[in-house]
Write a protein that holds these residues in place. Structure first.
Motif, PDB file in Angstrom:
ATOM      1  N   GLU A   1       0.648  -1.238   0.002  1.00  6.89           N
ATOM      2  CA  GLU A   1      -0.047  -0.073   0.165  1.00  6.89           C
ATOM      3  C   GLU A   1       0.838   1.296   0.158  1.00  6.89           C
ATOM      4  O   GLU A   1       0.641   2.163  -0.684  1.00  6.89           O
ATOM      5  N   ARG A   2       1.786   1.300   0.902  1.00  8.69           N
ATOM      6  CA  ARG A   2       2.743   2.756   0.900  1.00  8.69           C
ATOM      7  C   ARG A   2       3.510   2.790  -0.442  1.00  8.69           C
ATOM      8  O   ARG A   2       3.551   3.889  -0.686  1.00  8.69           O
ATOM      9  N   ILE A   3       4.037   1.499  -1.026  1.00  5.39           N
ATOM     10  CA  ILE A   3       4.766   1.814  -1.927  1.00  5.39           C
ATOM     11  C   ILE A   3       3.842   2.043  -3.316  1.00  5.39           C
ATOM     12  O   ILE A   3       4.437   2.965  -4.130  1.00  5.39           O
TER      13      ILE A   3
ATOM     14  N   ALA B  41       4.525  -2.278  -6.952  1.00  4.23           N
ATOM     15  CA  ALA B  41       4.751  -1.982  -5.380  1.00  4.23           C
ATOM     16  C   ALA B  41       5.119  -3.564  -4.886  1.00  4.23           C
ATOM     17  O   ALA B  41       5.840  -3.820  -4.131  1.00  4.23           O
ATOM     18  N   ASP B  42       4.442  -4.671  -5.463  1.00  6.39           N
ATOM     19  CA  ASP B  42       4.548  -6.029  -4.939  1.00  6.39           C
ATOM     20  C   ASP B  42       6.050  -6.571  -5.234  1.00  6.39           C
ATOM     21  O   ASP B  42       6.475  -6.964  -4.295  1.00  6.39           O
ATOM     22  N   ARG B  43       6.562  -6.074  -6.444  1.00  2.00           N
ATOM     23  CA  ARG B  43       7.735  -6.539  -6.851  1.00  2.00           C
ATOM     24  C   ARG B  43       8.767  -5.764  -6.041  1.00  2.00           C
ATOM     25  O   ARG B  43      10.077  -6.071  -5.512  1.00  2.00           O
ATOM     26  N   LEU B  44       8.771  -4.636  -5.837  1.00  3.01           N
ATOM     27  CA  LEU B  44       9.734  -3.683  -5.248  1.00  3.01           C
ATOM     28  C   LEU B  44       9.669  -4.030  -3.697  1.00  3.01           C
ATOM     29  O   LEU B  44      10.954  -4.170  -3.368  1.00  3.01           O
ATOM     30  N   ASP B  45       8.711  -4.344  -3.117  1.00  2.00           N
ATOM     31  CA  ASP B  45       8.829  -4.825  -1.664  1.00  2.00           C
ATOM     32  C   ASP B  45       9.407  -6.364  -1.838  1.00  2.00           C
ATOM     33  O   ASP B  45      10.471  -6.541  -0.763  1.00  2.00           O
ATOM     34  N   THR B  46       9.166  -7.238  -2.655  1.00  2.54           N
ATOM     35  CA  THR B  46       9.868  -8.322  -2.545  1.00  2.54           C
ATOM     36  C   THR B  46      11.340  -8.195  -2.640  1.00  2.54           C
ATOM     37  O   THR B  46      12.210  -8.994  -2.132  1.00  2.54           O
ATOM     38  N   LEU B  47      11.674  -7.387  -3.870  1.00  2.00           N
ATOM     39  CA  LEU B  47      13.231  -7.267  -4.144  1.00  2.00           C
ATOM     40  C   LEU B  47      13.953  -6.636  -2.727  1.00  2.00           C
ATOM     41  O   LEU B  47      15.126  -7.165  -2.397  1.00  2.00           O
TER      42      LEU B  47
ATOM     43  N   ASP C 185      15.007   2.866  -2.531  1.00  2.24           N
ATOM     44  CA  ASP C 185      15.377   3.329  -0.964  1.00  2.24           C
ATOM     45  C   ASP C 185      14.228   3.421  -0.181  1.00  2.24           C
ATOM     46  O   ASP C 185      14.304   2.852   1.030  1.00  2.24           O
ATOM     47  N   MET C 186      13.080   3.755  -0.528  1.00  2.00           N
ATOM     48  CA  MET C 186      11.746   3.677   0.169  1.00  2.00           C
ATOM     49  C   MET C 186      11.381   2.296   0.344  1.00  2.00           C
ATOM     50  O   MET C 186      11.206   1.937   1.552  1.00  2.00           O
ATOM     51  N   ALA C 187      11.494   1.417  -0.345  1.00  2.00           N
ATOM     52  CA  ALA C 187      11.053   0.019  -0.338  1.00  2.00           C
ATOM     53  C   ALA C 187      12.081  -0.729   0.784  1.00  2.00           C
ATOM     54  O   ALA C 187      11.731  -1.700   1.659  1.00  2.00           O
ATOM     55  N   ILE C 188      13.411  -0.128   0.597  1.00  2.00           N
ATOM     56  CA  ILE C 188      14.219  -0.708   1.780  1.00  2.00           C
ATOM     57  C   ILE C 188      14.083  -0.429   3.279  1.00  2.00           C
ATOM     58  O   ILE C 188      13.959  -0.972   4.143  1.00  2.00           O
ATOM     59  N   SER C 189      13.686   0.997   3.336  1.00  2.00           N
ATOM     60  CA  SER C 189      13.595   1.705   4.549  1.00  2.00           C
ATOM     61  C   SER C 189      12.118   1.117   5.177  1.00  2.00           C
ATOM     62  O   SER C 189      12.214   1.308   6.472  1.00  2.00           O
TER      63      SER C 189
END
Length: 692
Positions: free
Chosen positions: A368-370, A454-460, A504-508
């Motif tokens: 949701e956030r990403i 968002a789903d892929r960025l979170d997983t990565l 950066d955001m996804a990692i944070s």
């Protein structure tokens, strides 16, 4: 003498997905081993059915050729004693090559005169070379798990029951896992269970087919399967939905394909199309059938491995088997809709996404956030994106997806639509896993692209943060595919977003503390995928390097630049400009400390060539900057072309590293200005362009 060499290994039923790779690998490995042994041969062809692996190699020699042998012996000083008589060393060498001392030559060498033997080694017969060649080929087969049978130590993909080894019409001595080769094979298990005597290796396919009822040629059997399936579908007044993967599996399951059409109750047509197809294909290996208008028919086609004397009984049996599968699917469909998709969301808290990264509910929060960060760039509706992200993973805990995992996302879309969610929300849920594979389309809706990204960025970000990054050919989390999906969605979807900031955001927001190099490693990982993406389009690696050198974070911008660079590289003047820029970069690199920060001083320009270059720089610089600012990279790069002639004259007539410090600094400043201009769109010094 040459003749076709036939090797057939008869086994119990092979795993369907293994049959084709094993047959191909066996043929390739055997050919390689025969080559190593020096056995001449022609073209190889491989065959396979569920019960056999075979290879036939044309024009195979019956022996390896004779070879000229040359061996150097001891020097004359060692081979003979002081009286000129053969020493023990000389006699020993003669014995080792099987001749008398008098039959050896004496020749000069870099270590002095020495004994030399020249002779001919007879070739070895095929009968002696085949056994080690076959043994080695079988060891090299890609068998993940070998099985044992009986009391012996033999281990293979399946138990071996017979072996055929023929060179023309002659049996070649061979033993495979305790089975001695002869000329007898077995036909179809039911139509012709008796042994078949293969008269000659060339008659193999014909004798297996008649009287054996076995079509051993994989390609021919595939044609027959397709033909039978299409004929059976036509009897239902429809057209079969043919999946290549399913055809390959069926081909690996039958030796004598016979298409059969069956029907099921019309009420099951209320199931979503994908559910029906998954039930028929995945569970039963049946081919669905559709009307010419595209709607599914309440029927199917299956391929039997026998021409039954009572086809109606076979049809009835297949119809009886599929009924409970369809009934289960209908039950799951009704149960899931009764509960509702939103009601499934709380269950995500009880399902782990990854041990260190929390539950699916935690992942949903991060998605949701990403996704919210992508709304503007994707041109999506914020409320639709938020709702789709909230419901995206809910179908993972439904009964239907538990039974049919391949329908994840798709079922969520159906359930959301049936519950009155906006069409944009339902579509986004169904598109969240797009692209589903190489070459598959990206999500088509703006909201779907946001959720998919968002789903892929979170997983990565999560998997990199816990340091479970891909290594070698191991990629258990499918991160290479995920990164390529991110890049394709951004580029092909025209989403002008800062990928570095998104990473950066996804990692944070991950629930673990990531190592300091996580973002840089993840960026490099994406750039490696991006290089491959462009290579598949035929774009040279040097073109990629020229854009990557500028650290472009907007992938749509990256794409426009690299496409424009291809047009620039085709210009006749590109060679001169690129070569000059490489030279400029080298000069500036070697004299980094002397390059002034100030602008070029026109009063210090003394040579006509440098004045001409400065004038061209000013004229073209304005054009380049304006075009680049407007994103017209083709025009910006094209504007570099007029610099070719003044650059050529400058380097031909002007000494950059002049003795006068003022002249030297001013000329370095001029080159620095040109360098910045040549890197405005791409670092063209990276290009490798051959002169026409």
């Amino acid at each position: 003498m040459t003749a076709s060499l036939l090797i057939e290994i008869g086994v119990e039923e092979l795993p369907p997905k293994a049959m084709h790779p094993l047959a191909r690998s066996f043929a390739d490995s055997l050919v390689a081993r025969l080559d190593e042994a020096g056995i001449g041969h022609g073209a190889a062809e491989y065959f396979a059915t569920p019960r056999r692996l075979a290879v036939r190699i044309a024009d195979t020699a019956d022996a390896s050729p004779a070879e000229t042998v040359e061996k150097q012996g001891p020097t004359v000083a060692i081979a003979f004693d002081a009286d000129g008589q053969p020493s023990k060393a000389g006699q020993g060498f003669a014995r080792s090559v099987g001749v008398a001392m008098a039959d050896l030559d004496i020749e000069d060498s870099d270590k002095g005169r020495r004994l030399v033997y020249r002779g001919t080694a007879e070739g070895q017969p095929l009968a002696a070379l085949l056994q080690p060649a076959v043994d080695a080929a079988l060891r090299e087969l890609p068998i993940p798990k070998r099985m044992r049978w009986g009391d012996g130590e033999a281990a293979f993909v399946r138990p071996v029951h017979w072996v055929v080894a023929l060179h023309g019409s002659a049996i070649v001595p061979l033993t495979v896992f305790g089975e001695t080769a002869d000329r007898y094979t077995l036909g179809h298990r039911f139509h012709h269970p008796q042994a078949i005597e293969i008269a000659d290796s060339q008659a193999y396919l014909e004798q297996l087919q008649s009287p054996g009822y076995v079509v051993a040629d994989i390609g021919r059997r595939r044609e027959l399967v397709m033909q039978q399936v299409n004929q059976a579908a036509a009897s239902l007044n429809g057209q079969a939905l043919i999946s290549d993967d399913l055809v390959d599996e069926v081909v690996a399951l039958v030796e004598w394909p016979v298409g059969i059409a069956g029907r099921f109750d019309q009420r099951y047509l209320e199931l979503p199309r994908e559910v029906l197809i998954s039930t028929l294909e995945g569970h039963q290996r049946y081919f669905p059938v559709e009307h010419p208008n595209g709607a599914l028919i309440a029927g199917f086609v299956t391929v039997a491995n026998i021409a039954s004397r009572d086809p109606a009984q076979v049809v009835s049996g297949n119809e009886r088997v599929v009924r409970p599968r369809l009934a289960d699917a209908l039950f799951f469909w009704e149960q899931d809709r009764r509960h509702g998709l939103a009601a499934q969301v709380p269950k995500l808290e009880r399902v782990s996404f990854q041990q260190s990264l929390g539950s699916l509910a935690d992942k949903t929060d991060r998605i949701e956030r990403i996704a919210a960060e992508l709304v503007t760039a994707a041109g999506a509706h914020a409320a639709h994106v938020e709702r789709a992200a909230r419901l995206a993973k809910a179908d993972l805990v439904t009964e239907m997806v538990d039974e049919f995992p391949e329908l994840q996302g798709i079922m969520g879309g159906y359930y959301a639509s049936g519950e009155g969610e906006p069409d944009e929300v339902a579509q986004a849920i169904s598109e969240q896993y797009s692209p589903s594979g190489a070459g598959a389309p990206i999500a088509t809706s703006p909201a779907g692209r946001c959720v998919a990204l968002a789903d892929r960025l979170d997983t990565l970000a999560g998997i990199f943060a816990i340091d479970k990054r891909p290594s070698g050919d191991k990629d258990p989390f499918g991160l290479r595919r995920a990164a390529l999906g991110v890049l394709r969605t951004l580029i092909e979807g025209g989403i002008a977003a800062d990928l570095a900031k998104l990473l950066d955001m996804a990692i944070s927001i991950q629930p673990v503390g990531a190592a300091a190099d996580t973002q840089s490693a993840l960026w490099v990982f994406h750039m490696e995928r991006l290089r491959g993406y462009y290579q598949e389009q035929g774009i040279p690696g040097t073109h990629f390097d020229a854009i990557a050198a500028l650290d472009i974070v907007d992938m749509t911008d990256f794409d426009r630049r690299i496409k424009a660079l291809g047009e620039f590289a085709a210009l006749d003047t590109a060679t001169v400009v690129c070569s000059a820029h490489k030279r400029i970069r080298n000069i500036l690199r070697r004299n980094r400390e002397d390059v002034p920060e100030t602008a070029v001083d026109n009063a210090t320009l003394t040579d006509s060539a440098e004045k001409s270059l400065k004038a061209s720089l000013e004229d073209q610089g304005r054009t380049i900057e304006t075009a680049a600012d407007q994103g017209d990279y083709t025009a910006a790069l094209a504007a570099l072309a007029p610099l070719a002639e003044p650059l050529d004259q400058f380097f031909d007539q002007v000494m950059v590293m002049a003795d006068d410090p003022a002249l030297r600094r001013n000329r370095l400043a001029l080159l620095s200005s040109i360098d910045r201009l040549c890197r405005r769109v791409a670092d063209i010094s990276c290009l490798s362009i051959e002169a026409a």
